[in-house]
Enzyme design. Structure first.
Site, PDB file in Angstrom:
ATOM      1  N   HIS A 126      -6.934  -0.366   5.655  1.00 45.38           N
ATOM      2  CA  HIS A 126      -7.205  -1.052   6.966  1.00 45.38           C
ATOM      3  C   HIS A 126      -8.535  -0.983   7.541  1.00 45.38           C
ATOM      4  O   HIS A 126      -9.315  -2.016   7.968  1.00 45.38           O
ATOM      5  CB  HIS A 126      -6.288  -0.627   8.015  1.00 45.38           C
ATOM      6  CG  HIS A 126      -4.837  -0.338   7.564  1.00 45.38           C
ATOM      7  ND1 HIS A 126      -4.216  -1.353   6.663  1.00 45.38           N
ATOM      8  CD2 HIS A 126      -3.829   0.561   7.637  1.00 45.38           C
ATOM      9  CE1 HIS A 126      -2.854  -1.146   6.310  1.00 45.38           C
ATOM     10  NE2 HIS A 126      -2.677   0.036   7.169  1.00 45.38           N
TER      11      HIS A 126
ATOM     12  N   LYS B 161       0.662  -1.407   0.122  1.00 43.85           N
ATOM     13  CA  LYS B 161      -0.005  -0.086  -0.002  1.00 43.85           C
ATOM     14  C   LYS B 161       0.791   1.192  -0.075  1.00 43.85           C
ATOM     15  O   LYS B 161       2.085   1.101   0.405  1.00 43.85           O
ATOM     16  CB  LYS B 161      -0.896   0.146   1.232  1.00 43.85           C
ATOM     17  CG  LYS B 161      -0.374   0.167   2.476  1.00 43.85           C
ATOM     18  CD  LYS B 161      -1.350   0.563   3.539  1.00 43.85           C
ATOM     19  CE  LYS B 161      -1.752   1.948   3.647  1.00 43.85           C
ATOM     20  NZ  LYS B 161      -1.015   2.990   4.564  1.00 43.85           N
TER      21      LYS B 161
ATOM     22  N   LYS C 170      -3.072  -9.691  10.694  1.00 41.04           N
ATOM     23  CA  LYS C 170      -3.288  -9.605  12.231  1.00 41.04           C
ATOM     24  C   LYS C 170      -4.200 -10.938  12.574  1.00 41.04           C
ATOM     25  O   LYS C 170      -5.279 -11.221  11.975  1.00 41.04           O
ATOM     26  CB  LYS C 170      -3.805  -8.502  12.608  1.00 41.04           C
ATOM     27  CG  LYS C 170      -2.808  -7.407  12.493  1.00 41.04           C
ATOM     28  CD  LYS C 170      -3.555  -5.946  13.139  1.00 41.04           C
ATOM     29  CE  LYS C 170      -2.731  -4.888  12.521  1.00 41.04           C
ATOM     30  NZ  LYS C 170      -1.293  -4.456  13.234  1.00 41.04           N
TER      31      LYS C 170
ATOM     32  N   ASP D 166      -4.579   7.211   4.204  1.00 34.75           N
ATOM     33  CA  ASP D 166      -3.448   6.287   4.696  1.00 34.75           C
ATOM     34  C   ASP D 166      -4.241   5.127   5.670  1.00 34.75           C
ATOM     35  O   ASP D 166      -3.840   3.931   5.468  1.00 34.75           O
ATOM     36  CB  ASP D 166      -2.743   7.131   5.847  1.00 34.75           C
ATOM     37  CG  ASP D 166      -1.619   6.477   6.612  1.00 34.75           C
ATOM     38  OD1 ASP D 166      -0.785   5.713   5.590  1.00 34.75           O
ATOM     39  OD2 ASP D 166      -1.347   6.045   7.741  1.00 34.75           O
TER      40      ASP D 166
ATOM     41  N   GLU E 119      -3.743   5.546  17.494  1.00 40.52           N
ATOM     42  CA  GLU E 119      -2.212   5.369  17.955  1.00 40.52           C
ATOM     43  C   GLU E 119      -1.838   6.371  18.590  1.00 40.52           C
ATOM     44  O   GLU E 119      -2.319   7.577  18.688  1.00 40.52           O
ATOM     45  CB  GLU E 119      -1.662   5.562  16.321  1.00 40.52           C
ATOM     46  CG  GLU E 119      -2.058   4.508  15.252  1.00 40.52           C
ATOM     47  CD  GLU E 119      -1.200   4.562  14.044  1.00 40.52           C
ATOM     48  OE1 GLU E 119      -0.155   4.031  14.034  1.00 40.52           O
ATOM     49  OE2 GLU E 119      -1.685   5.298  13.418  1.00 40.52           O
TER      50      GLU E 119
ATOM     51  N   LYS F  60      -3.799   9.721  14.816  1.00 43.82           N
ATOM     52  CA  LYS F  60      -2.380   9.644  15.309  1.00 43.82           C
ATOM     53  C   LYS F  60      -2.276  10.453  16.982  1.00 43.82           C
ATOM     54  O   LYS F  60      -3.006  11.571  16.870  1.00 43.82           O
ATOM     55  CB  LYS F  60      -1.366  10.004  14.614  1.00 43.82           C
ATOM     56  CG  LYS F  60      -1.327   9.095  13.270  1.00 43.82           C
ATOM     57  CD  LYS F  60      -0.012   9.367  12.449  1.00 43.82           C
ATOM     58  CE  LYS F  60       0.015   8.408  11.209  1.00 43.82           C
ATOM     59  NZ  LYS F  60       0.268   6.903  11.841  1.00 43.82           N
TER      60      LYS F  60
ATOM     61  N   ASP G 213      -2.672  -5.965   2.640  1.00 42.68           N
ATOM     62  CA  ASP G 213      -3.225  -4.938   3.403  1.00 42.68           C
ATOM     63  C   ASP G 213      -2.590  -5.703   4.715  1.00 42.68           C
ATOM     64  O   ASP G 213      -3.038  -6.864   5.283  1.00 42.68           O
ATOM     65  CB  ASP G 213      -4.449  -4.747   3.364  1.00 42.68           C
ATOM     66  CG  ASP G 213      -5.178  -3.871   4.351  1.00 42.68           C
ATOM     67  OD1 ASP G 213      -4.609  -3.961   5.706  1.00 42.68           O
ATOM     68  OD2 ASP G 213      -6.076  -2.959   4.180  1.00 42.68           O
ATOM     69  N   HIS G 214      -1.736  -5.009   5.410  1.00 42.75           N
ATOM     70  CA  HIS G 214      -1.144  -5.749   6.693  1.00 42.75           C
ATOM     71  C   HIS G 214      -2.080  -6.269   7.745  1.00 42.75           C
ATOM     72  O   HIS G 214      -1.906  -6.933   8.607  1.00 42.75           O
ATOM     73  CB  HIS G 214       0.310  -5.382   7.239  1.00 42.75           C
ATOM     74  CG  HIS G 214       0.000  -4.109   8.081  1.00 42.75           C
ATOM     75  ND1 HIS G 214      -0.186  -2.621   7.391  1.00 42.75           N
ATOM     76  CD2 HIS G 214       0.026  -3.923   9.325  1.00 42.75           C
ATOM     77  CE1 HIS G 214      -0.214  -2.094   8.717  1.00 42.75           C
ATOM     78  NE2 HIS G 214      -0.298  -2.672   9.837  1.00 42.75           N
TER      79      HIS G 214
END
Ligand code: BG6
Length: 510
Positions: A259, A167, A201, A254, A235, A359, A196-197
């Protein structure tokens, strides 16, 4: 998706699965941050788990002028000190090769083809290649085109060729469509693995197991019993050293089309007919297409954006976004957003999905809360009732688990109702997980299972949800940025978004 044996109770959790077949992993961007932080540690974990084939090699490709020895040293430096010099390290580093090259230069690919032929002879890798594009996005289309021209992408004589694309996949709907067009001009859809990491998970994959391997939840997983859904992805980190990239992207691009949409689609999709890649992805794509598009008026009412100012996180003073390296001093880029989305189908009509992500928030915490409706008639309304409600919380990170809260009688002669929890925590049942999340993705790609990867239509559906918001936000720049101090839960408007509907964000305890 590859399935493993069910683990009952506290039985020991054994690694289950066959090693992948012979192949070479070609790593574009072999000196980059992703390779260092995630890919090399993940490959090494696969070595230790014996999930890599005996006939295996890695060829790193990057601009740096490195010899093979220097590349091996560099990769060794990406591993934990205790992993260096072990038998697994020996096995792994003997299979590392390097090639210097510019990604746009055809010569890079002719030399690569020759190098790969040599690796095939030496390691018996049978011309099966997994090209991993861990590069800046501007190179994605170029690399794929060059692989095509050098005939490195064609699958003949029984070999396979697959390309993993990192991505961000595009920066809006048009650019995502253009990138899909470019890569599909060279590759068949089943050769393309858009990563997509979040799908790597454990807890994200567990949403499917929880919903579709337990019959007790499905009957209540709908508008009759669910009041609303909240997705929180918070985050504490700021933009760190990625200010240059982030300032042109912002939180919406982002996090949301990728995600957040993975979390939403797995929570809201219909049960797939099987666990095959396309059966699962058909349902995910279908639900994403059912997300009601926001018109300009909706964007004004149903979205909130924010940018962090200075503040305190874990007792330390931290700087405002606008003073981070690589960020414009007057930047209007958002580092926080909250959204209210609706899904137009029978299961979810009238059930809002509230999303917040940002964030420099108060805590690192990702969760999905299913808020159930209240009882139709409150028979305990005259007793001293502690406000309670039925919530199912799927905790994604850092705590991994699931909890269900409900009302219970507080012991004593007077009838009082309190809120209690039933909870499951991953670490208690299965121990701590040392994986990065990339192991499963690399492995699935090697065995040719695309369930955990995004298909072209899913990516485009994600951008279709985001595009109208981007348009309105661009046309109407924010007036008051920064609008939340670091270390808080974002701007007050985020609470207001729910308060207008008589709801509130679930309180996340430290
Ligand atoms: C990345 C984003 O894709 O995901 C980052 O670019 C973000 O900005 C990260 O910090 C979050 O991932 P995780 O796994 O830490 O929740």
């Amino acid at each position: 998706m590859a399935t493993a044996a069910t683990v009952h109770g506290q039985e020991e959790h054994e690694q289950i699965g066959k090693a992948a077949g012979p192949c070479v992993m070609v790593l574009f961007g072999a000196s980059g941050d992703l390779t260092k932080r995630k890919l090399v540690p993940a490959l090494y974990n696969l070595v230790k788990a014996k999930l890599l084939p005996k006939n295996f090699a890695v060829v790193g490709v990057a601009f740096d002028d490195l010899s093979r020895e220097q590349f091996r040293d560099q990769v060794t430096g990406f591993l934990q000190p205790e992993d260096r010099g072990t038998e697994a390290w020996e096995w792994f580093t003997q299979r590392l090769y390097y090639q210097r090259g510019e990604f746009a230069d055809p010569a890079t690919y002719s030399t690569l083809a020759a190098q790969l032929a040599g690796v095939d002879r030496e390691h018996g890798t049978q011309a099966n290649y997994l090209f991993y594009l861990a590069t800046a996005p501007k190179f994605f289309a170029t690399i794929v085109q060059q692989l095509g021209k050098a005939e490195l992408s064609s699958q003949k004589d029984g070999c396979w060729r697959r390309v993993v694309i990192e991505k961000p996949f595009g920066h809006d709907l048009d650019s995502a469509k253009a990138l899909n067009r470019d890569v599909k001009a060279v590759l068949a859809e089943n050769q393309i693995y858009r990563i997509d990491h979040y799908l790597g998970k454990e807890t994200v994959q567990n949403i499917m197991v929880f919903r579709f391997d337990n019959a007790i939840f499905e009957p209540i997983w709908n508008r009759r019993y669910i009041d609303h859904v909240q997705i929180t992805n918070a985050e504490t980190v700021g933009v760190e050293l990625r200010g240059g990239y982030f300032d042109t992207a912002g939180t919406l691009r982002d996090m949301v089309p990728n995600h957040i949409m993975q979390l939403l689609s797995l929570t809201a999709m219909e049960p797939p007919v099987s666990f095959q890649a396309d059966a699962v992805r058909n349902e995910q794509a279908k639900i994403l297409r059912a997300v009601q598009p926001l018109d300009s008026e909706d964007v004004l009412h149903s979205s909130v954006r924010g940018q962090y100012g200075e503040g305190v996180i874990a007792g330390e003073r931290v700087a405002a976004y606008r003073t981070e390296p690589g960020v414009a001093p007057e930047s209007k880029t958002e580092t926080f957003l909250a959204l209210k989305l609706n899904i137009d189908n029978w299961r979810w009509a009238g059930v809002p999905f509230y999303i917040r992500t940002g964030k420099r928030l108060a805590q690192r915490h990702t969760e999905i809360t299913i808020q159930f409706k209240r009882t139709p008639f409150e028979i305990f309304r005259n007793s001293p009732v502690h406000k309670h409600s039925n919530q199912l919380v799927m905790q994604i990170q850092p705590v991994e688990g699931i909890s269900l809260s409900f009302g219970a009688k507080v012991p004593g002669p007077v009838l009082r109702v309190g809120s209690v929890d039933m909870s499951f925590e991953y670490t208690k049942y299965f121990g701590a997980d040392a994986y990065t999340g990339y192991e499963v993705l690399i492995y699935e790609c090697m065995i040719g299972d695309a369930t955990l990867f995004q298909r072209a239509d899913m990516v485009e559906a994600g951008w279709s949800i985001v595009d109208p918001i981007l348009d309105v936000w661009q046309a109407l720049p924010p007036r008051r940025f920064p609008n939340y101090p670091s270390g808080t839960w974002g701007p007050a408007d985020s609470d207001e978004l729910l308060a207008r509907d008589g709801r509130q964000w679930r309180k996340i305890e430290p």
